[in-house]
Write a protein that holds these residues in place. Structure first.
Motif, PDB file in Angstrom:
ATOM      1  N   GLU A 202      68.680  64.258 -28.408  1.00  0.00           N
ATOM      2  CA  GLU A 202      67.587  63.377 -28.812  1.00  0.00           C
ATOM      3  C   GLU A 202      66.983  63.904 -30.103  1.00  0.00           C
ATOM      4  O   GLU A 202      66.905  65.122 -30.320  1.00  0.00           O
ATOM      5  CB  GLU A 202      66.528  63.334 -27.711  1.00  0.00           C
ATOM      6  N   LEU A 203      66.577  63.004 -30.973  1.00  0.00           N
ATOM      7  CA  LEU A 203      65.981  63.377 -32.261  1.00  0.00           C
ATOM      8  C   LEU A 203      64.668  62.640 -32.424  1.00  0.00           C
ATOM      9  O   LEU A 203      64.571  61.452 -32.129  1.00  0.00           O
ATOM     10  CB  LEU A 203      66.937  63.030 -33.404  1.00  0.00           C
ATOM     11  N   GLY A 204      63.654  63.374 -32.908  1.00  0.00           N
ATOM     12  CA  GLY A 204      62.370  62.729 -33.142  1.00  0.00           C
ATOM     13  C   GLY A 204      61.332  63.717 -33.626  1.00  0.00           C
ATOM     14  O   GLY A 204      61.631  64.879 -33.932  1.00  0.00           O
ATOM     15  N   PHE A 205      60.087  63.256 -33.684  1.00  0.00           N
ATOM     16  CA  PHE A 205      58.959  64.095 -34.072  1.00  0.00           C
ATOM     17  C   PHE A 205      58.471  64.878 -32.853  1.00  0.00           C
ATOM     18  O   PHE A 205      58.509  64.386 -31.728  1.00  0.00           O
ATOM     19  CB  PHE A 205      57.826  63.231 -34.614  1.00  0.00           C
ATOM     20  N   PHE A 206      57.982  66.082 -33.096  1.00  0.00           N
ATOM     21  CA  PHE A 206      57.449  66.891 -31.989  1.00  0.00           C
ATOM     22  C   PHE A 206      56.417  67.886 -32.502  1.00  0.00           C
ATOM     23  O   PHE A 206      56.359  68.202 -33.690  1.00  0.00           O
ATOM     24  CB  PHE A 206      58.587  67.641 -31.271  1.00  0.00           C
ATOM     25  N   SER A 207      55.606  68.375 -31.578  1.00  0.00           N
ATOM     26  CA  SER A 207      54.681  69.486 -31.821  1.00  0.00           C
ATOM     27  C   SER A 207      54.908  70.513 -30.725  1.00  0.00           C
ATOM     28  O   SER A 207      55.464  70.200 -29.670  1.00  0.00           O
ATOM     29  CB  SER A 207      53.223  69.010 -31.800  1.00  0.00           C
ATOM     30  N   LEU A 208      54.453  71.741 -30.954  1.00  0.00           N
ATOM     31  CA  LEU A 208      54.621  72.807 -29.974  1.00  0.00           C
ATOM     32  C   LEU A 208      53.272  73.414 -29.610  1.00  0.00           C
ATOM     33  O   LEU A 208      52.414  73.610 -30.477  1.00  0.00           O
ATOM     34  CB  LEU A 208      55.543  73.896 -30.526  1.00  0.00           C
TER      35      LEU A 208
ATOM     36  N   PRO B  99      64.980  69.308 -18.784  1.00  0.00           N
ATOM     37  CA  PRO B  99      63.535  69.097 -18.626  1.00  0.00           C
ATOM     38  C   PRO B  99      62.694  69.910 -19.602  1.00  0.00           C
ATOM     39  O   PRO B  99      61.710  69.404 -20.155  1.00  0.00           O
ATOM     40  CB  PRO B  99      63.273  69.520 -17.174  1.00  0.00           C
ATOM     41  N   THR B 100      63.057  71.178 -19.809  1.00  0.00           N
ATOM     42  CA  THR B 100      62.350  71.999 -20.787  1.00  0.00           C
ATOM     43  C   THR B 100      62.914  71.690 -22.164  1.00  0.00           C
ATOM     44  O   THR B 100      64.102  71.889 -22.408  1.00  0.00           O
ATOM     45  CB  THR B 100      62.518  73.494 -20.486  1.00  0.00           C
ATOM     46  N   GLN B 101      62.082  71.193 -23.054  1.00  0.00           N
ATOM     47  CA  GLN B 101      62.537  70.780 -24.381  1.00  0.00           C
ATOM     48  C   GLN B 101      63.200  71.963 -25.080  1.00  0.00           C
ATOM     49  O   GLN B 101      62.553  72.947 -25.433  1.00  0.00           O
ATOM     50  CB  GLN B 101      61.358  70.245 -25.192  1.00  0.00           C
ATOM     51  N   THR B 102      64.512  71.852 -25.298  1.00  0.00           N
ATOM     52  CA  THR B 102      65.307  72.937 -25.876  1.00  0.00           C
ATOM     53  C   THR B 102      65.856  72.479 -27.213  1.00  0.00           C
ATOM     54  O   THR B 102      66.735  71.612 -27.276  1.00  0.00           O
ATOM     55  CB  THR B 102      66.455  73.326 -24.930  1.00  0.00           C
ATOM     56  N   PHE B 103      65.363  73.071 -28.298  1.00  0.00           N
ATOM     57  CA  PHE B 103      65.672  72.595 -29.641  1.00  0.00           C
ATOM     58  C   PHE B 103      66.919  73.277 -30.203  1.00  0.00           C
ATOM     59  O   PHE B 103      67.150  74.466 -29.980  1.00  0.00           O
ATOM     60  CB  PHE B 103      64.488  72.853 -30.578  1.00  0.00           C
ATOM     61  N   VAL B 104      67.698  72.503 -30.956  1.00  0.00           N
ATOM     62  CA  VAL B 104      68.898  73.044 -31.599  1.00  0.00           C
ATOM     63  C   VAL B 104      68.829  72.930 -33.116  1.00  0.00           C
ATOM     64  O   VAL B 104      69.643  73.540 -33.816  1.00  0.00           O
ATOM     65  CB  VAL B 104      70.165  72.338 -31.079  1.00  0.00           C
TER      66      VAL B 104
END
Length: 243
Positions: free
Chosen positions: A44-50, A66-71
């Protein structure tokens, strides 16, 4: 009652991103709050904040974990700050750009296709690709790693273009900006992978050169059948393919 239902759906749409297929075009950009999902729903691709940060980034993560895992993160060092009006789009010059709510370009693919029929697509392997109106590849996220190597990626030098695919750590788990550790392919002498602290250039790791079966300093590559790589060295490139 109708007003309550209308408010519920308005609020629901604010907190749940909507999907916009797997691609964008010049006429159809991606707005903050929307995401692209690859056809097999792996990425999935999109905008995010942490964390509690108001900084907005564009990145790729696993869709079903479930845990947002970024590549991958596009604008890791140039986030949009306190602004949910960001847009990822294809400009009239054919470039992929991220624009903040004020219309300022904060990130660009920096290519020169001048194509008005370009398409940017998130693929099933996690590669975000930009193709021009002839279908030719103009740009891909696989050529610009963040801190992760996915199957199908090349890691190292392309001497024809001067491209050096290397990785830089995140600054912290809640900050994807460039951290202090650089992992790269060193071509002085026998090619080998090295890690250095960017703050003082101290060498903290080296893999040893490729010996035909694996990297000499990484015996696990021969012991365990969980590492699938191919080393390529010729006049045009020196790199490791992750298969």
């Amino acid at each position: 009652m109708r007003e309550v239902i209308a408010f519920f759906f308005f609020f629901f749409n604010l907190i749940i991103p909507s999907t916009a297929g797997d691609s964008i075009t010049l006429a159809v950009p991606l707005k903050d709050g929307q995401t692209l999902v690859s056809s097999n729903e792996t990425f999935e691709l999109g905008f995010f904040s942490l964390g509690n940060s108001t900084k907005r980034y564009v990145g790729i993560w696993y869709h079903k974990i479930p845990t947002q895992t970024f590549v991958w993160v596009a604008n890791r060092d140039k986030p949009i700050v306190k602004d949910r009006g960001g847009v990822l789009r294809i400009n009239s010059d054919g470039n992929l750009v991220i624009i903040d709510g004020g219309g300022n370009v904060v990130w660009s693919s920096k290519i020169g296709t001048n194509s008005t029929d370009s398409i940017a697509q998130i693929r099933d392997d996690g590669n975000f690709v930009l193709t021009d109106n002839t279908g030719m590849l103009a740009w891909q996220s696989f050529d610009h790693p963040t801190d992760t190597i996915l199957p199908g990626m090349k890691f190292g030098w392309d001497f024809r273009t001067g491209l050096n695919r290397s990785m830089i750590s995140w600054k912290s788990p809640n900050d994807p900006s460039s951290g202090d550790y650089l992992y790269y392919l060193d071509t002085h002498g026998l090619p080998q992978f090295m890690m250095r602290r960017r703050s003082d250039s101290v060498l903290t790791y080296r893999s040893g050169p490729w010996n035909g079966l694996g990297l000499s300093g990484v015996p696990q590559m021969k012991i365990y059948n969980m590492f699938h790589y191919e080393f390529v060295q010729d006049q045009t490139e020196v790199l490791l393919n992750r298969l």
